[in-house]
Design a protein around this motif. Sequence first.
Motif: not given
Length: 263
Positions: A7-14, A236-241
């Motif tokens: 699947k294509p790479v997707r980026i999430g931000a939490q 799906l790669f998610t970065i938290s801040t």
Amino acid sequence: MGEALMKPVRIGAQVAPQRAAAYADIRRAAAVVEELGADMLFTWDHFFPLGKVADGAHFEGWTILAAWAEQTSRVGLGVLVSCNTYRNPDLLADMARTVDHISGGRVVLGIGAGFKEREFLEYGYEFPSAGRRVADLAAALPRIENRLAVLNPPPMGPMPILIAGGGEQKMLRIVARHADIWNTFAEGDDLVRKLGLLERYCAEIGRDPAAIEVSVHVGGDPWENGPALRELGVSLFTISTSGPEYDLDTVRRWISWRDEQNA
């Protein structure tokens, strides 16, 4: 998994609604996440901050998600993740459907079994054993799916269900049966083992494991940390801040890496 099948790479931000000076800080961070071109914008479902400052400022997740649905126009939206115990499952389905309409069909319904004892007890919920919480989640998911199927109007399209949790005997079987997205903190050999179990559990019920998107929490340098996860099929790669000054530089770097991967 072959590269052509990935699947294509997707980026999430939490954007964690904690330690923020004001809701305006959260709102500004959400706007930047969308401007940067992230695929998903997540909040969370906690009643108190996580981390060392357990009594700092904090806001509730689903009401924030509804506000983001009005504020944004493109980015996918979700709670990463709703605690099953905090809401009647039919009500949660109705809430997600409503926010889905507010957003124009951009909601992912994230759910898990919950784990923070203080939240349960201070808000008047029983805090059962981990096994009981997982069993309650297993019972809730068919209710959520059935309610989504009969709501009038229904969700604007097929609403993906994201399930968080990595228990290898029970939770991953729930993921195999119900999840469109599986979210995990596992990495390395632990992730490899869990992916193998998930594939086995899917085979037991005749489901293609490729139908389940794999989602992980990440940080640091994407060119260093991303390839190994990508080889395992993570998309799906998610970065938290956290606030009050939300640092989105890491999100920006992972988006740049995504664009290279998907080119």
